[in-house]
Design an enzyme around this catalytic site. Structure first.
Site: not given
Ligand code: CMP
Length: 140
Positions: A11, A114
Site C-alpha cells: 500500500k 496498514n
Molecule cells: P485491507 O486488508 O486492505 O481491507 C480493507 C481495508 O480497510 C483494511 O485493510 C484497512 O486498510 C481498512 N480499514 C479497516 N478498518 C478500518 C478502520 N476502522 N479505519 C480505517 N480503515 C480501516
C-alpha cells in the site's frame, strides 16, 4: 495441501517509505513466490471499485483516498495454502493486534495505513487477481 494464488497489494504508506523490498523478503522467506508484480498509481475510482465490498463502511472514503494517494505494488503470490499463509505473514488488520514479526507489526502505521492487503478466500483471490492482471501476465 493445494497450491494457491492470492492477490497482494503493497500500500501507499509502504511504497512511500521504500519498504517494497523488505516486504517482498517476508513473502519469500515464508515460501511464497511472487509470480506477477507491477507498480501502479490507482485513481480514487479504481480504489473504490476494488474495495466495493466495503462501500457502506464509515472508513470507505478515507480508504479510497489513501489507496490513491501514492503508488501501490500489486502482486500475485503463489504457494501451498498461499491465501492463509499470506494472511499469517501480514498479521492482523490493526497493527496493534498483529503478532511480532509480521509485516503489519513491523511496518504498519495504523489500521487504515496498514502497509499490505491480501485476499481473504479463494473466490475473492480469483476476482482480485483478475482485477489487476491478465492471464498473459501470470507466468508462474
Ligand atoms: P485491507 O486488508 O486492505 O481491507 C480493507 C481495508 O480497510 C483494511 O485493510 C484497512 O486498510 C481498512 N480499514 C479497516 N478498518 C478500518 C478502520 N476502522 N479505519 C480505517 N480503515 C480501516
Amino acid at each position: 495441501m493445494a497450491t494457491e494464488r492470492t492477490l497482494s497489494i503493497i500500500k501507499p504508506d509502504a511504497t512511500a517509505r521504500n519498504l517494497t523490498g523488505q516486504i517482498n523478503a517476508k513473502f519469500e522467506e515464508a515460501g511464497l513466490r511472487i509470480v506477477a508484480q507491477k507498480r501502479i498509481r490507482l485513481t480514487k475510482d479504481q480504489a473504490g471499485e476494488f474495495y466495493a465490498v466495503h462501500s457502506e463502511r464509515p472508513f470507505y472514503d478515507e480508504l479510497c483516498e489513501f489507496m490513491a494517494s501514492a503508488p501501490v505494488v500489486v502482486q500475485v503470490l503463489e504457494g501451498e495454502n498461499a491465501i492463509a499463509k499470506n494472511r499469517e505473514v501480514m498479521g492482523a488488520t490493526n497493527p496493534a493486534d498483529a503478532a511480532p514479526g509480521t509485516i503489519r507489526a513491523e511496518f504498519a502505521q495504523s489500521v487504515g495505513e496498514n502497509s499490505v492487503h491480501g485476499s481473504d478466500a479463494p473466490e475473492t483471490a480469483a476476482q482480485e487477481i483478475a482485477y489487476f492482471f491478465s492471464g498473459l501476465e501470470l507466468v508462474g
